[in-house]
Design a protein around this motif. Sequence first.
Motif, PDB file in Angstrom:
ATOM      1  N   THR A  94      54.590  64.301  34.457  1.00  0.00           N
ATOM      2  CA  THR A  94      54.221  64.048  32.832  1.00  0.00           C
ATOM      3  C   THR A  94      55.466  64.719  32.086  1.00  0.00           C
ATOM      4  N   SER A 145      55.265  68.645  36.842  1.00  0.00           N
ATOM      5  CA  SER A 145      55.267  67.979  38.244  1.00  0.00           C
ATOM      6  C   SER A 145      54.125  68.585  38.963  1.00  0.00           C
ATOM      7  N   GLY A 151      51.900  58.592  38.047  1.00  0.00           N
ATOM      8  CA  GLY A 151      51.192  58.869  39.323  1.00  0.00           C
ATOM      9  C   GLY A 151      51.380  57.995  40.590  1.00  0.00           C
ATOM     10  N   GLU A 170      49.513  62.825  46.804  1.00  0.00           N
ATOM     11  CA  GLU A 170      49.565  62.277  45.571  1.00  0.00           C
ATOM     12  C   GLU A 170      50.719  63.192  44.960  1.00  0.00           C
ATOM     13  N   VAL A 228      52.329  63.550  40.677  1.00  0.00           N
ATOM     14  CA  VAL A 228      52.160  63.312  39.223  1.00  0.00           C
ATOM     15  C   VAL A 228      53.280  63.924  38.535  1.00  0.00           C
ATOM     16  N   ARG A 282      52.938  59.664  31.648  1.00  0.00           N
ATOM     17  CA  ARG A 282      52.436  60.147  32.861  1.00  0.00           C
ATOM     18  C   ARG A 282      52.587  59.082  34.101  1.00  0.00           C
TER      19      ARG A 282
END
Length: 151
Positions: free
Chosen positions: A37, A51, A18, A33, A35, A16
């Motif tokens: 994965t 995402s 971020g 933000e 992120v 992950r």
Amino acid sequence: QVLVNTGSFAASSEFRLGLEAAHVAGPFSLQGEFVATAVNGSESAGNPIFSSYDVMASYILTGESRRYRRNVGAFGRVFPEGGWGAWELTGRYSYLDLDSESIRGGVLHDVTLGANWYVTSYGRVMFNYIAAHPEGSGVQHITQIRLQVNI
């Protein structure tokens, strides 16, 4: 009601990543933000990458400022300066993509409009309206009121 969901699938690991950023200029703040994965899935699931991101802006109408606490990497409390507390308006856009490889968990867009009343530095009342739009389905309208007390 569940709006998006990958369901269960076999996987041996995940990675992950971020990224976050925030900017505060007096009573105005902007933050975002992202992120991603990456999943090391089974042969049938493949190696999906999921995402999400969000962008939020807020403005404190009564002039206070959000304070960033570097030691914990998060925003701290708002300290109201007036007798009637502090009032904040917020807006946020969020995106979540759970479709990758053979996994079809769905894609979700949502917009949140909110108002926060910081009664004291230890308590606030939050009002939110959320328009959530899972792709391939209609818009879900959500209203939320939350009371928060920090001890």
